[in-house]
Design an enzyme around this catalytic site. Structure first.
Site, mmCIF file in Angstrom:
data_model
loop_
_atom_site.group_PDB
_atom_site.id
_atom_site.type_symbol
_atom_site.label_atom_id
_atom_site.label_comp_id
_atom_site.label_asym_id
_atom_site.label_seq_id
_atom_site.Cartn_x
_atom_site.Cartn_y
_atom_site.Cartn_z
ATOM 1 N N ARG A 162 0.881 -1.340 0.034
ATOM 2 C CA ARG A 162 -0.146 0.056 -0.004
ATOM 3 C C ARG A 162 0.857 1.340 -0.054
ATOM 4 N NH1 ARG A 162 -2.833 -3.614 -0.554
ATOM 5 N NH2 ARG A 162 -4.966 -4.021 0.130
ATOM 6 N N SER A 236 -10.427 -0.424 3.490
ATOM 7 C CA SER A 236 -9.535 -0.558 4.865
ATOM 8 C C SER A 236 -9.120 0.652 5.294
ATOM 9 C CB SER A 236 -8.385 -1.575 4.337
ATOM 10 O OG SER A 236 -8.746 -2.767 4.203
ATOM 11 N N GLU A 332 -4.115 3.546 6.465
ATOM 12 C CA GLU A 332 -4.347 3.514 5.154
ATOM 13 C C GLU A 332 -4.545 4.427 4.326
ATOM 14 O OE1 GLU A 332 -6.248 1.139 1.865
ATOM 15 O OE2 GLU A 332 -5.372 -0.581 3.029
#
Ligand code: EPU
Length: 336
Positions: A162, A236, A332
């Protein structure tokens, strides 16, 4: 290109947070970008794709640019691969469906991820055993300060979990205009993620195809993740933390059920969703914000949440996970 002032960003972020942008413009063509530089439009610039990975906590200063650069072109092919250049404002899932319809393999595990093609490399989006870095050949971007377009090959993007150079050295410095993917003519199926095998069996799929994989991925995602059109969210909210194997073994003595995925010889990844659920947050609601009842990694807006209320909830989650497990969760989502 029309420059608007004091526009609500509520329709432009999947969390559905109501915050104004000082200036706002839609860009449908990359030739607008040099004009923005030449005309010295507000120096602070924010690029908005699908708005599916941001949390707005304050009014957005400067110029917010909504990316609507479209187009999908096959620019090369050989016996095994096709090179597809895609405008960064294309909707990611529509591109995945287009690739599947043409028999181009490599992105089927990434079906139904919200957002645009241009946002995919920034975040190195990933799901069900695949990360987008595996199929990115190169990226084209306008560099605001240099005032020119640059190509970035996959190695230059410093992709991680990520993560990419676009979240660090190049943060707010470039506007990604297109992404060129190298896709496979002959699929290499990736069904390594447990939930895929289970869903394939449940859906009684006997013959694997890229379409079948996309169908099971869509079924799994739909069952766990809230539809942003119904409940505001950004997927998320936290990353899955990577911890030392030693720390994991120690935690296992107290929490024998703790799941993990190997990263390398010395570290493992632990699902943040599990940690958050163990702290009792799953299904929690406080007014307009809360934690999704089917996936504790997803924070939600029930309608009129303030971005700061979501942020405060995330702070409380970080604190309780730290207290119980000694692990510090990282967000995130990008916080604006
Ligand atoms: N789990 C729980 N409780 C929960 C959620 C998960 O115990 O509330 C456990 C599950 O039982 C399972 C494990 O955690 O053992 C992993 O759960 P899941 O398969 O749902 O995946 P995840 O690790 O929670 C990651 C990605 C998702 C991606 C899925 C599938 C991150 C931060 N998230 O979630 O990506 O779709 O794997 O590959 O890596 C996103 O980035 O926005 C996103 C949705």
């Amino acid at each position: 290109m029309q420059l608007q002032q004091n526009i609500s960003l509520k329709p432009y972020n999947t969390f559905g947070i109501d915050m104004p942008a000082e200036y706002f413009a839609e860009v449908t063509d990359e030739t607008f970008l040099p004009l923005i530089t030449e005309n010295d439009l507000p120096s602070e610039k924010h690029v908005l794709g699908g708005g599916s990975n941001i949390l707005l906590t304050k009014p957005v200063k400067g110029l917010t640019i909504h990316n609507k650069i479209k187009g999908i072109f096959k620019i090369n092919e050989d016996e095994h691969h096709v090179w597809i250049k895609v405008g960064s404002g294309e909707i990611w899932h529509e591109f995945v469906m287009y690739a599947i319809a043409n028999g181009w393999a490599g992105v089927e595990n990434l079906a139904l991820i919200p957002g645009t093609v241009g946002a995919a490399p920034i975040q190195n989006i990933g799901a069900y055993g695949v990360e987008v870095k595996e199929v990115i050949d190169n990226i084209s971007a306008w560099h605001w300060e240099a005032g020119q377009f640059f190509p970035y090959n996959s190695n230059e993007c410093a992709f991680g979990y990520r993560d990419s150079i676009f979240k660090h050295q190049l943060k707010n410095k470039v506007f990604i205009t297109s992404v060129t993917f190298k896709l496979n003519k002959k699929p290499k199926f990736n069904t390594s993620y447990g939930a895929i095998e289970q869903e394939l069996a449940k859906m009684k799929v006997t013959e694997l195809s890229i379409k079948a994989i996309a169908d099971v991925v869509i079924a799994i995602r739909t069952s766990k993740l809230p539809d942003p059109k119904k409940i505001g969210n950004a997927g998320s909210f936290f990353k899955n933390p990577t911890i030392a194997k030693q720390q994991y073994e120690h935690l296992k003595d107290f929490h024998p059920q703790i799941p993990s995925y190997p990263v390398d010889n010395d570290t493992v990844k632990v699902p943040a969703g599990w940690l958050i659920e163990q702290c009792g947050w799953k299904g929690f609601r406080a007014g307009e914000t809360g934690v999704h009842d089917k996936q504790a990694l997803v924070l939600v807006n029930y309608g009129h949440a303030d971005g700061n209320a979501v942020w405060n909830l995330s702070e409380n989650i970080v604190k309780t996970v730290k207290d119980k497990f000694g692990i510090t969760l990282e967000r995130e989502v990008q916080v604006w």
